[in-house]
Design an enzyme around this catalytic site. Structure first.
Site, PDB file in Angstrom:
ATOM      1  N   SER A 106       0.836  -1.196   0.000  1.00 50.43           N
ATOM      2  CA  SER A 106       0.000   0.000   0.000  1.00 50.43           C
ATOM      3  C   SER A 106       0.873   1.248   0.000  1.00 50.43           C
ATOM      4  O   SER A 106       1.778   1.382   0.828  1.00 50.43           O
ATOM      5  CB  SER A 106      -0.883  -0.039   1.256  1.00 50.43           C
ATOM      6  N   THR A 134     -15.074   7.328  -8.179  1.00 47.40           N
ATOM      7  CA  THR A 134     -16.205   7.938  -7.477  1.00 47.40           C
ATOM      8  C   THR A 134     -17.111   8.631  -8.481  1.00 47.40           C
ATOM      9  O   THR A 134     -16.659   9.032  -9.557  1.00 47.40           O
ATOM     10  CB  THR A 134     -15.728   8.960  -6.423  1.00 47.40           C
ATOM     11  N   THR A 175     -25.996  -1.665   3.504  1.00 46.81           N
ATOM     12  CA  THR A 175     -26.374  -0.254   3.446  1.00 46.81           C
ATOM     13  C   THR A 175     -27.349  -0.035   2.295  1.00 46.81           C
ATOM     14  O   THR A 175     -27.393  -0.816   1.343  1.00 46.81           O
ATOM     15  CB  THR A 175     -25.126   0.657   3.324  1.00 46.81           C
ATOM     16  N   LYS A 201     -17.046  13.307  -7.519  1.00 48.04           N
ATOM     17  CA  LYS A 201     -16.105  14.389  -7.804  1.00 48.04           C
ATOM     18  C   LYS A 201     -16.376  14.882  -9.229  1.00 48.04           C
ATOM     19  O   LYS A 201     -17.352  15.582  -9.443  1.00 48.04           O
ATOM     20  CB  LYS A 201     -14.694  13.943  -7.481  1.00 48.04           C
ATOM     21  N   SER A 239      -4.671  12.607  -3.667  1.00 48.73           N
ATOM     22  CA  SER A 239      -5.721  13.591  -3.434  1.00 48.73           C
ATOM     23  C   SER A 239      -5.224  14.897  -2.835  1.00 48.73           C
ATOM     24  O   SER A 239      -5.780  15.953  -3.124  1.00 48.73           O
ATOM     25  CB  SER A 239      -6.801  12.984  -2.539  1.00 48.73           C
TER      26      SER A 239
HETATM   27  C1  LIG Z   1     -12.632  11.329  -2.006  1.00 52.43           C
HETATM   28  C2  LIG Z   1     -11.815  10.098  -2.105  1.00 52.43           C
HETATM   29  C3  LIG Z   1     -12.385   8.831  -1.929  1.00 52.43           C
HETATM   30  C4  LIG Z   1     -13.782   8.641  -1.418  1.00 52.43           C
HETATM   31  O1  LIG Z   1     -14.729   8.990  -2.371  1.00 52.43           O
HETATM   32  P1  LIG Z   1     -16.163   9.496  -1.936  1.00 52.43           P
HETATM   33  O2  LIG Z   1     -17.000   9.231  -3.110  1.00 52.43           O
HETATM   34  O3  LIG Z   1     -16.025  10.956  -1.606  1.00 52.43           O
HETATM   35  O4  LIG Z   1     -16.584   8.715  -0.718  1.00 52.43           O
HETATM   36  C5  LIG Z   1     -11.604   7.714  -2.188  1.00 52.43           C
HETATM   37  N1  LIG Z   1     -10.326   7.835  -2.581  1.00 52.43           N
HETATM   38  C6  LIG Z   1      -9.734   9.041  -2.721  1.00 52.43           C
HETATM   39  C7  LIG Z   1      -8.317   9.115  -3.151  1.00 52.43           C
HETATM   40  C8  LIG Z   1     -10.452  10.211  -2.466  1.00 52.43           C
HETATM   41  O5  LIG Z   1      -9.860  11.400  -2.564  1.00 52.43           O
END
Ligand SMILES: *Cc1c(COP(=O)(O)O)cnc(C)c1O
Length: 420
Positions: free
Chosen positions: A137, A245, A277, A248, A189
């Site tokens: 990781s 995701t 969930t 974003k 990120s």
């Molecule tokens: C934001 C983020 C996530 C989580 O995504 P969400 O849809 O906001 O829960 C996973 N990995 C990275 C690198 C992120 O920046």
């Protein structure tokens, strides 16, 4: 007063200026990055410009997304009514999974309610089921990747950020027949830097490792159809599982993985954040589907985003304001000291109507606070210029260190203990 409540009462009193304050921001659909906010309680609402949203392409307000979302809400109602296993699979979930699998050129895909749940659930299964599996990781992996690996219970090795020699050394140390998984991001990120994807692919092949690539900050934004950095580099096939995701660049909410049928099936069968969930509301899935489809054939948003990022970086270079990653759309301005960073953020809002959140631990290491500026496709050239000028004013006003400064100057700097 219970002992536990007592503990938190004291803990929060001691928290002092570390207490998290959230600015209440009203984004106005159709006008993002314009929004309104109150500076402090009792202040009147005023117009601000947002510079820290992950809605990088403005898809959160795109007419095609809003129309799809509204139509699906009218047709199916608000919530999905349950988890996928119990009561919540809607035709739109199935369509969206097919669309995402196709986007990434993988046999199958699986939706989660969030990206966090996708990483947590997928990694807990992919790393957790095979006897003797070892996980590698990257040191800067997102909290959701870390949690997923932790929940897998697998043996884990953290390699130094983007350090291929270190990764290879760790891979070479494990018995050749042990199942291996390498987990990493394509665009990190916080600093916005890229992983050496081709090198990781090469090492994975050499050591027979499976790969798991988080393209959260790249899907929608890179590659000719928005499939991410690996696709842009023409090497998407080298990676086993891709995670993304919908929250974003795709502007809505939800997360997913795409990969080989057998892995997708296993995750669907075992991942607790999938099973236990409520599934995505169909309306949001429909909005996300519209965004994915739109960005498969439109590059205008990607081009505006990169134009704004490059312009901001050039203006910062001219003003010698240090930032982290020149190749990225994430412009993380390096401040260092947490208090100074919060002060800059407060002045940007108070004096310039610009909202950029100061980011400190635990999102970045202590003493490495950043202003994580996120240009979007919807900023105008004039917005970028105004933002750079505002930063320049504040850098002068507070005497913040600039690139190439010999020695700390001014009181703010003297306090900052490690501005980059
Ligand atoms: C934001 C983020 C996530 C989580 O995504 P969400 O849809 O906001 O829960 C996973 N990995 C990275 C690198 C992120 O920046």
């Amino acid at each position: 007063m219970t002992a536990l409540l007592n503990f938190f009462e004291k803990e929060m009193r001691d928290f002092g200026d570390q207490r998290r304050e959230f600015l209440e921001v009203r984004r106005r659909a159709g006008h993002f990055p314009l929004a309104t906010a109150r500076g402090a309680a009792g202040d009147p609402e005023r117009e601000i410009r947002i510079w820290c949203s992950n809605d990088y392409l403005g898809m959160g307000q795109a007419p095609c997304v809003l129309t799809a979302l509204q139509e699906a809400a009218r047709e199916y109602g608000a919530g999905s009514g349950g988890s996928r296993n119990i009561s919540g699979t809607n035709p739109i979930h199935v369509l969206l999974e097919a669309e995402l699998a196709e986007l990434h050129g993988k046999p199958a895909a699986l939706l989660f309610s969030t990206g966090f749940g996708a990483n947590d659930g997928a990694l807990s299964v992919i790393a957790g089921k095979a006897p003797g599996a070892v996980v590698y990781s990257d040191e800067k992996n997102h909290a959701s990747i870390i949690d997923g690996i932790r929940h897998s219970g697998a043996e884990k090795y953290v390699f130094r950020h983007n350090d291929m020699a270190h990764l290879e050394q760790l891979l070479a140390a494990a018995a050749p027949d042990r199942p291996k998984l390498i987990a990493f991001e394509s665009v990190y990120s916080m600093d916005g830097d890229l992983a050496p994807l081709a090198d990781i692919g090469e090492l994975a092949r050499r050591y027979g490792a499976t790969t798991y690539i988080d393209e959260v900050h790249a899907v929608g934004m890179y590659g000719p159809r928005g499939a991410g950095i690996a696709a842009q580099q023409g090497i998407a096939d080298e990676f086993t599982v891709v995670m993304g995701t919908l929250a974003k660049a795709f502007g809505t909410v939800g997360g997913y993985i795409a990969g080989p049928q057998a892995i997708i099936e296993a995750v669907r069968a075992y991942a607790r954040p999938f099973i236990f969930t409520t599934s995505l509301p169909p309306a949001l899935a429909a909005g996300a589907l519209a965004a994915v489809r739109h960005l498969k054939q439109s590059s205008a948003e990607r081009e505006s985003l990169l134009r704004n990022a490059r312009l901001l970086q050039r203006l910062l270079d001219e003003r010698r304001i240090p930032y982290r990653s020149p190749m990225s759309h994430i412009v993380s301005i390096a401040v260092g000291d947490e208090r100074l960073c919060r002060e800059i953020s407060a002045l940007l809002l108070r004096d310039h109507g610009i909202y950029v959140q100061a980011i400190d631990a635990p999102s970045v290491p202590p003493g490495q606070a950043i202003l994580r500026a996120a240009p979007s496709a919807t900023h105008r050239i004039e917005d970028v210029r105004t933002f750079a000028a505002a930063l320049d004013d504040i850098w002068t006003e507070l005497g913040v260190a600039r690139t190439g400064d010999q020695a700390p100057m001014g009181e703010a700097m003297a306090n900052s203990g490690g501005a980059q």
